[in-house]
Design a protein around this motif. Sequence first.
Motif, PDB file in Angstrom:
ATOM      1  N   LEU A   1       0.828  -1.210   0.000  1.00 39.72           N
ATOM      2  CA  LEU A   1       0.000   0.000   0.000  1.00 39.72           C
ATOM      3  C   LEU A   1       0.864   1.262   0.000  1.00 39.72           C
ATOM      4  N   ASN A   2       2.016   1.202   0.655  1.00 42.03           N
ATOM      5  CA  ASN A   2       2.937   2.345   0.599  1.00 42.03           C
ATOM      6  C   ASN A   2       3.474   2.555  -0.811  1.00 42.03           C
ATOM      7  N   GLU A   3       3.675   1.480  -1.534  1.00 35.51           N
ATOM      8  CA  GLU A   3       4.212   1.566  -2.892  1.00 35.51           C
ATOM      9  C   GLU A   3       3.132   1.905  -3.919  1.00 35.51           C
ATOM     10  N   SER A   4       1.854   1.719  -3.537  1.00 35.46           N
ATOM     11  CA  SER A   4       0.763   1.878  -4.498  1.00 35.46           C
ATOM     12  C   SER A   4       0.217   3.288  -4.591  1.00 35.46           C
ATOM     13  N   GLY A   5       0.467   4.124  -3.598  1.00 27.75           N
ATOM     14  CA  GLY A   5      -0.114   5.456  -3.609  1.00 27.75           C
ATOM     15  C   GLY A   5       0.774   6.485  -2.929  1.00 27.75           C
ATOM     16  N   SER A   6       0.232   7.674  -2.729  1.00 28.20           N
ATOM     17  CA  SER A   6       1.004   8.787  -2.183  1.00 28.20           C
ATOM     18  C   SER A   6       0.947   8.867  -0.663  1.00 28.20           C
ATOM     19  N   LEU A   7      -0.004   8.174  -0.036  1.00 30.01           N
ATOM     20  CA  LEU A   7      -0.164   8.267   1.408  1.00 30.01           C
ATOM     21  C   LEU A   7       0.696   7.238   2.131  1.00 30.01           C
ATOM     22  N   SER A   8       1.066   7.567   3.361  1.00 28.76           N
ATOM     23  CA  SER A   8       1.823   6.633   4.197  1.00 28.76           C
ATOM     24  C   SER A   8       0.869   5.643   4.856  1.00 28.76           C
ATOM     25  N   CYS A   9       1.216   4.363   4.761  1.00 26.86           N
ATOM     26  CA  CYS A   9       0.437   3.301   5.403  1.00 26.86           C
ATOM     27  C   CYS A   9       1.262   2.739   6.551  1.00 26.86           C
ATOM     28  N   VAL A  10       0.656   2.622   7.723  1.00 26.58           N
ATOM     29  CA  VAL A  10       1.346   2.108   8.904  1.00 26.58           C
ATOM     30  C   VAL A  10       0.436   1.139   9.641  1.00 26.58           C
ATOM     31  N   HIS A  11       1.051   0.258  10.424  1.00 25.93           N
ATOM     32  CA  HIS A  11       0.270  -0.563  11.337  1.00 25.93           C
ATOM     33  C   HIS A  11      -0.195   0.317  12.497  1.00 25.93           C
ATOM     34  N   ALA A  12      -1.467   0.239  12.818  1.00 30.50           N
ATOM     35  CA  ALA A  12      -2.006   1.050  13.899  1.00 30.50           C
ATOM     36  C   ALA A  12      -1.404   0.611  15.235  1.00 30.50           C
ATOM     37  N   GLN A  13      -1.198   1.582  16.112  1.00 36.17           N
ATOM     38  CA  GLN A  13      -0.648   1.336  17.447  1.00 36.17           C
ATOM     39  C   GLN A  13      -1.673   1.712  18.515  1.00 36.17           C
ATOM     40  N   HIS A  14      -1.635   0.992  19.631  1.00 39.40           N
ATOM     41  CA  HIS A  14      -2.587   1.243  20.708  1.00 39.40           C
ATOM     42  C   HIS A  14      -2.394   2.647  21.290  1.00 39.40           C
ATOM     43  N   ASN A  15      -3.493   3.350  21.457  1.00 36.79           N
ATOM     44  CA  ASN A  15      -3.532   4.718  22.004  1.00 36.79           C
ATOM     45  C   ASN A  15      -2.861   5.752  21.103  1.00 36.79           C
ATOM     46  N   GLU A  16      -2.622   5.388  19.853  1.00 35.75           N
ATOM     47  CA  GLU A  16      -2.023   6.323  18.896  1.00 35.75           C
ATOM     48  C   GLU A  16      -3.037   7.377  18.477  1.00 35.75           C
ATOM     49  N   LYS A  17      -2.627   8.621  18.458  1.00 36.35           N
ATOM     50  CA  LYS A  17      -3.480   9.691  17.940  1.00 36.35           C
ATOM     51  C   LYS A  17      -3.370   9.692  16.417  1.00 36.35           C
ATOM     52  N   PHE A  18      -4.488   9.599  15.758  1.00 34.19           N
ATOM     53  CA  PHE A  18      -4.452   9.503  14.300  1.00 34.19           C
ATOM     54  C   PHE A  18      -4.443  10.885  13.658  1.00 34.19           C
ATOM     55  N   LYS A  19      -3.951  10.922  12.407  1.00 34.86           N
ATOM     56  CA  LYS A  19      -3.814  12.174  11.667  1.00 34.86           C
ATOM     57  C   LYS A  19      -4.392  12.022  10.269  1.00 34.86           C
ATOM     58  N   ARG A  20      -4.782  13.127   9.693  1.00 35.46           N
ATOM     59  CA  ARG A  20      -5.270  13.118   8.315  1.00 35.46           C
ATOM     60  C   ARG A  20      -4.156  12.680   7.366  1.00 35.46           C
ATOM     61  N   GLY A  21      -4.570  12.059   6.264  1.00 38.98           N
ATOM     62  CA  GLY A  21      -3.606  11.709   5.236  1.00 38.98           C
ATOM     63  C   GLY A  21      -2.773  10.483   5.539  1.00 38.98           C
ATOM     64  N   TYR A  22      -3.176   9.684   6.515  1.00 38.47           N
ATOM     65  CA  TYR A  22      -2.485   8.433   6.822  1.00 38.47           C
ATOM     66  C   TYR A  22      -3.451   7.266   6.672  1.00 38.47           C
ATOM     67  N   ILE A  23      -2.895   6.120   6.281  1.00 35.22           N
ATOM     68  CA  ILE A  23      -3.663   4.877   6.219  1.00 35.22           C
ATOM     69  C   ILE A  23      -3.233   4.010   7.398  1.00 35.22           C
ATOM     70  N   TYR A  24      -4.179   3.650   8.245  1.00 34.96           N
ATOM     71  CA  TYR A  24      -3.895   2.848   9.431  1.00 34.96           C
ATOM     72  C   TYR A  24      -4.440   1.439   9.211  1.00 34.96           C
ATOM     73  N   LEU A  25      -3.541   0.450   9.208  1.00 38.04           N
ATOM     74  CA  LEU A  25      -3.926  -0.938   8.972  1.00 38.04           C
ATOM     75  C   LEU A  25      -4.003  -1.687  10.295  1.00 38.04           C
ATOM     76  N   ALA A  26      -5.105  -2.433  10.495  1.00 42.12           N
ATOM     77  CA  ALA A  26      -5.250  -3.233  11.711  1.00 42.12           C
ATOM     78  C   ALA A  26      -4.172  -4.310  11.762  1.00 42.12           C
ATOM     79  N   PRO A  27      -3.500  -4.470  12.906  1.00 39.63           N
ATOM     80  CA  PRO A  27      -2.466  -5.504  13.009  1.00 39.63           C
ATOM     81  C   PRO A  27      -3.072  -6.900  13.079  1.00 39.63           C
ATOM     82  N   SER A  28      -2.241  -7.889  12.840  1.00 47.20           N
ATOM     83  CA  SER A  28      -2.681  -9.277  12.847  1.00 47.20           C
ATOM     84  C   SER A  28      -3.186  -9.693  14.225  1.00 47.20           C
ATOM     85  N   ASP A  29      -4.281 -10.464  14.238  1.00 53.67           N
ATOM     86  CA  ASP A  29      -4.823 -11.103  15.438  1.00 53.67           C
ATOM     87  C   ASP A  29      -5.242 -10.104  16.522  1.00 53.67           C
ATOM     88  N   GLN A  30      -5.558  -8.878  16.119  1.00 59.79           N
ATOM     89  CA  GLN A  30      -6.033  -7.868  17.066  1.00 59.79           C
ATOM     90  C   GLN A  30      -7.090  -7.005  16.378  1.00 59.79           C
TER      91      GLN A  30
END
Length: 331
Positions: free
Chosen positions: A56-85
């Motif tokens: 997903l990082n290679e496919s578009g202009s936005l940054s894709c990251v694995h979501a982290q617990h208690n992370e404050k989210f920001k516009r323009g980011y893709i947050y992917l649910a981690p495995s088994d959670q």
Amino acid sequence: MNKARNPMLIVVGASAGGMAALKVLVAQFSKDFPAPIFVVNHMGPHTTGEALVKILNESGSLSCVHAQHNEKFKRGYIYLAPSDQHMLIVKDKILITKGARENRSRPAIDPLFRSAAVAYGNQVIGIILTGYLDDGTSGMMAIKRCGGTCIAQDPDDASYPDMPQSVISNVGADYCLPVAEMGALLSDLLSRDLPESQPVPEDIVIEAKIAQRVLSDLPSVEALGDQVPYNCPDCGGVLWEIEEEKLLRYRCHTGHAFTSSALLAQQTDKIEETLWVALRMFEERQNLLVKMSNNEGNRSLSSISQRAQDSQVHIERIRTMLKATDKDLHG
């Protein structure tokens, strides 16, 4: 892309065929995309998800990251649910939980969609993509009931049309279109005034709390539906039946939840597992009986031989049932 007129967020659910569909979707987002995007793609518990983040990082202009617990989210980011959670949304931040599986999945789509609906109501845009069965339908219904916008991939465009078709049939999508056309639609939606706000129904709040492991007890589940004579195939507890318009769902007090289709699929898996255990035990029993019958010093040869033959009858019956179960699973 112009800035959003109102603060919005986008939640996306995908399963089988999801990687290809998500690549097409994220390729349409510009660097100044004015909303955060949260993605649940079904994956096995031992899959890291790093490959999808990289793609997903290679496919578009936005940054894709694995979501982290208690992370404050920001516009323009893709947050992917981690495995088994599960990935959930509360005001301004993400929660990552080890709650019970829903629709046989963790991460599951419904908990994400429900949590977003409770926290942000009419500011939520839900997108359901390709996949088997109907995870995401109940969550999309929650988004709809809270005033959000529902988008379904055109089933003819989906590699596996079950999930979008279920949303269309049970919820009624506001928009149904191919993935390649969703970018333009989102640009338009983000520039409009918000849809009419709706109060958050109490049943959606209860289920969102259960997913957070804040609330999971008999009174909370009893408030959602009626107890039925079925057992949870995951934990063995009793189930409560929940009717959501056309959709029939089941939930146990420990947190496992199923649509009727997911419950049937899980029951079928459990039956197959039980049959394989029974087959192994009968074959072992027959082998022992045959060995005993070959012992010339055994005085009960006829009785032992008959019991071995009876075991063979049971073995053949179980094999027939396994073949029928395989046909039920794979058509």
